[in-house]
Design a protein around this motif. Structure first.
Motif, PDB file in Angstrom:
ATOM      1  N   LYS A  67     143.230  51.636 -31.809  1.00 14.93           N
ATOM      2  CA  LYS A  67     142.006  51.726 -32.598  1.00 14.93           C
ATOM      3  C   LYS A  67     141.116  50.510 -32.324  1.00 14.93           C
ATOM      4  O   LYS A  67     139.903  50.654 -32.127  1.00 14.93           O
ATOM      5  CB  LYS A  67     142.355  51.807 -34.083  1.00 14.93           C
ATOM      6  CG  LYS A  67     141.147  51.882 -34.990  1.00 14.93           C
ATOM      7  CD  LYS A  67     141.565  51.914 -36.447  1.00 14.93           C
ATOM      8  CE  LYS A  67     140.375  51.836 -37.370  1.00 14.93           C
ATOM      9  NZ  LYS A  67     140.771  51.815 -38.784  1.00 14.93           N
ATOM     10  N   GLN A  68     141.697  49.336 -32.279  1.00 14.73           N
ATOM     11  CA  GLN A  68     140.928  48.116 -32.004  1.00 14.73           C
ATOM     12  C   GLN A  68     140.300  48.172 -30.607  1.00 14.73           C
ATOM     13  O   GLN A  68     139.147  47.790 -30.424  1.00 14.73           O
ATOM     14  CB  GLN A  68     141.827  46.868 -32.134  1.00 14.73           C
ATOM     15  CG  GLN A  68     142.142  46.488 -33.552  1.00 14.73           C
ATOM     16  CD  GLN A  68     140.895  46.159 -34.342  1.00 14.73           C
ATOM     17  OE1 GLN A  68     139.996  45.481 -33.853  1.00 14.73           O
ATOM     18  NE2 GLN A  68     140.826  46.663 -35.559  1.00 14.73           N
ATOM     19  N   LEU A  69     141.058  48.651 -29.628  1.00 12.26           N
ATOM     20  CA  LEU A  69     140.519  48.770 -28.272  1.00 12.26           C
ATOM     21  C   LEU A  69     139.342  49.749 -28.229  1.00 12.26           C
ATOM     22  O   LEU A  69     138.340  49.502 -27.552  1.00 12.26           O
ATOM     23  CB  LEU A  69     141.612  49.222 -27.303  1.00 12.26           C
ATOM     24  CG  LEU A  69     142.636  48.151 -26.923  1.00 12.26           C
ATOM     25  CD1 LEU A  69     143.743  48.762 -26.076  1.00 12.26           C
ATOM     26  CD2 LEU A  69     141.962  47.011 -26.177  1.00 12.26           C
ATOM     27  N   LEU A  70     139.462  50.848 -28.941  1.00 11.60           N
ATOM     28  CA  LEU A  70     138.369  51.814 -28.988  1.00 11.60           C
ATOM     29  C   LEU A  70     137.133  51.229 -29.665  1.00 11.60           C
ATOM     30  O   LEU A  70     135.998  51.478 -29.240  1.00 11.60           O
ATOM     31  CB  LEU A  70     138.815  53.099 -29.692  1.00 11.60           C
ATOM     32  CG  LEU A  70     139.781  53.982 -28.902  1.00 11.60           C
ATOM     33  CD1 LEU A  70     140.293  55.118 -29.780  1.00 11.60           C
ATOM     34  CD2 LEU A  70     139.117  54.511 -27.652  1.00 11.60           C
ATOM     35  N   ILE A  71     137.334  50.454 -30.703  1.00 11.03           N
ATOM     36  CA  ILE A  71     136.211  49.802 -31.389  1.00 11.03           C
ATOM     37  C   ILE A  71     135.524  48.812 -30.451  1.00 11.03           C
ATOM     38  O   ILE A  71     134.286  48.763 -30.362  1.00 11.03           O
ATOM     39  CB  ILE A  71     136.696  49.109 -32.689  1.00 11.03           C
ATOM     40  CG1 ILE A  71     137.089  50.172 -33.720  1.00 11.03           C
ATOM     41  CG2 ILE A  71     135.626  48.177 -33.236  1.00 11.03           C
ATOM     42  CD1 ILE A  71     137.779  49.602 -34.946  1.00 11.03           C
ATOM     43  N   ILE A  72     136.317  48.040 -29.716  1.00 12.82           N
ATOM     44  CA  ILE A  72     135.757  47.070 -28.772  1.00 12.82           C
ATOM     45  C   ILE A  72     134.996  47.796 -27.658  1.00 12.82           C
ATOM     46  O   ILE A  72     133.893  47.394 -27.273  1.00 12.82           O
ATOM     47  CB  ILE A  72     136.876  46.178 -28.195  1.00 12.82           C
ATOM     48  CG1 ILE A  72     137.409  45.258 -29.291  1.00 12.82           C
ATOM     49  CG2 ILE A  72     136.366  45.359 -27.016  1.00 12.82           C
ATOM     50  CD1 ILE A  72     138.668  44.515 -28.910  1.00 12.82           C
ATOM     51  N   GLU A  73     135.577  48.889 -27.163  1.00 12.49           N
ATOM     52  CA  GLU A  73     134.920  49.659 -26.112  1.00 12.49           C
ATOM     53  C   GLU A  73     133.590  50.242 -26.608  1.00 12.49           C
ATOM     54  O   GLU A  73     132.577  50.217 -25.897  1.00 12.49           O
ATOM     55  CB  GLU A  73     135.835  50.793 -25.647  1.00 12.49           C
ATOM     56  CG  GLU A  73     135.273  51.591 -24.486  1.00 12.49           C
ATOM     57  CD  GLU A  73     136.174  52.734 -24.065  1.00 12.49           C
ATOM     58  OE1 GLU A  73     135.872  53.337 -23.023  1.00 12.49           O
ATOM     59  OE2 GLU A  73     137.156  53.033 -24.774  1.00 12.49           O
ATOM     60  N   ALA A  74     133.560  50.723 -27.829  1.00 19.52           N
ATOM     61  CA  ALA A  74     132.325  51.265 -28.394  1.00 19.52           C
ATOM     62  C   ALA A  74     131.257  50.172 -28.504  1.00 19.52           C
ATOM     63  O   ALA A  74     130.073  50.419 -28.235  1.00 19.52           O
ATOM     64  CB  ALA A  74     132.597  51.888 -29.763  1.00 19.52           C
ATOM     65  N   GLU A  75     131.677  48.974 -28.881  1.00 15.18           N
ATOM     66  CA  GLU A  75     130.737  47.855 -28.995  1.00 15.18           C
ATOM     67  C   GLU A  75     130.169  47.482 -27.622  1.00 15.18           C
ATOM     68  O   GLU A  75     128.972  47.199 -27.484  1.00 15.18           O
ATOM     69  CB  GLU A  75     131.425  46.650 -29.636  1.00 15.18           C
ATOM     70  CG  GLU A  75     130.499  45.518 -29.982  1.00 15.18           C
ATOM     71  CD  GLU A  75     129.421  45.904 -30.981  1.00 15.18           C
ATOM     72  OE1 GLU A  75     128.304  45.382 -30.860  1.00 15.18           O
ATOM     73  OE2 GLU A  75     129.689  46.730 -31.882  1.00 15.18           O
ATOM     74  N   VAL A  76     131.018  47.498 -26.595  1.00 17.82           N
ATOM     75  CA  VAL A  76     130.557  47.210 -25.237  1.00 17.82           C
ATOM     76  C   VAL A  76     129.527  48.257 -24.801  1.00 17.82           C
ATOM     77  O   VAL A  76     128.474  47.920 -24.242  1.00 17.82           O
ATOM     78  CB  VAL A  76     131.757  47.161 -24.256  1.00 17.82           C
ATOM     79  CG1 VAL A  76     131.276  47.172 -22.804  1.00 17.82           C
ATOM     80  CG2 VAL A  76     132.606  45.935 -24.520  1.00 17.82           C
ATOM     81  N   HIS A  77     129.815  49.521 -25.074  1.00 14.93           N
ATOM     82  CA  HIS A  77     128.868  50.587 -24.723  1.00 14.93           C
ATOM     83  C   HIS A  77     127.551  50.434 -25.485  1.00 14.93           C
ATOM     84  O   HIS A  77     126.471  50.662 -24.924  1.00 14.93           O
ATOM     85  CB  HIS A  77     129.474  51.966 -25.006  1.00 14.93           C
ATOM     86  CG  HIS A  77     130.530  52.370 -24.031  1.00 14.93           C
ATOM     87  ND1 HIS A  77     130.296  52.506 -22.692  1.00 14.93           N
ATOM     88  CD2 HIS A  77     131.836  52.660 -24.208  1.00 14.93           C
ATOM     89  CE1 HIS A  77     131.402  52.868 -22.073  1.00 14.93           C
ATOM     90  NE2 HIS A  77     132.361  52.964 -22.975  1.00 14.93           N
ATOM     91  N   ARG A  78     127.625  50.027 -26.717  1.00 14.07           N
ATOM     92  CA  ARG A  78     126.422  49.815 -27.525  1.00 14.07           C
ATOM     93  C   ARG A  78     125.558  48.705 -26.915  1.00 14.07           C
ATOM     94  O   ARG A  78     124.336  48.828 -26.822  1.00 14.07           O
ATOM     95  CB  ARG A  78     126.840  49.462 -28.951  1.00 14.07           C
ATOM     96  CG  ARG A  78     125.829  49.834 -29.991  1.00 14.07           C
ATOM     97  CD  ARG A  78     126.341  49.609 -31.405  1.00 14.07           C
ATOM     98  NE  ARG A  78     127.340  50.606 -31.754  1.00 14.07           N
ATOM     99  CZ  ARG A  78     128.557  50.348 -32.233  1.00 14.07           C
ATOM    100  NH1 ARG A  78     128.924  49.108 -32.460  1.00 14.07           N
ATOM    101  NH2 ARG A  78     129.392  51.309 -32.528  1.00 14.07           N
ATOM    102  N   MET A  79     126.209  47.617 -26.492  1.00 16.38           N
ATOM    103  CA  MET A  79     125.471  46.508 -25.880  1.00 16.38           C
ATOM    104  C   MET A  79     124.842  46.933 -24.549  1.00 16.38           C
ATOM    105  O   MET A  79     123.705  46.567 -24.249  1.00 16.38           O
ATOM    106  CB  MET A  79     126.400  45.315 -25.686  1.00 16.38           C
ATOM    107  CG  MET A  79     126.803  44.646 -27.000  1.00 16.38           C
ATOM    108  SD  MET A  79     128.112  43.414 -26.838  1.00 16.38           S
ATOM    109  CE  MET A  79     127.428  42.296 -25.657  1.00 16.38           C
TER     110      MET A  79
END
Length: 102
Positions: free
Chosen positions: A15-27
């Motif tokens: 879940k944490q990895l998915l959250i981090i990946e989503a943040e990277v995509h947002r940036m």
């Protein structure tokens, strides 16, 4: 119980990895939008300059038409004078708008 807690921690890690990946995509999306806005502004400036030049060319062609009529002697002096003033003022304002845009 330990089997259940290890699967729970692996789910939390995922879940944490998915959250981090989503943040990277947002940036990355923000950066792409910024680049797109910059490109659109550049295109807008180019189009604005082109429109100004096209207006001036149109007015200049109208002026040439007026001078042809002067040479041919068509129309009254008053209509020639008013048309000349109209074209002259159009050229003046088109040039003024073009120099402000630059």
């Amino acid at each position: 119980m330990s089997d259940r807690s290890s699967s729970l921690t692996s789910l939390q890690a995922r879940k944490q990895l998915l959250i981090i990946e989503a943040e990277v995509h947002r940036m990355q999306m923000r950066q792409c939008l910024t680049d797109l806005k910059t490109s659109v502004r550049g295109i807008e400036e180019t189009v604005t300059k082109g429109q100004s030049l096209m207006r001036m060319a149109g007015v200049a062609i109208s002026g040439l038409s007026l001078f042809r009529r002067f040479r041919n002697g068509k129309g009254s002096f008053l209509s020639k004078l008013l048309t000349g003033i109209s074209i002259g003022s159009s050229l003046w304002f088109a040039n003024k708008a073009r120099t402000r845009a630059d």
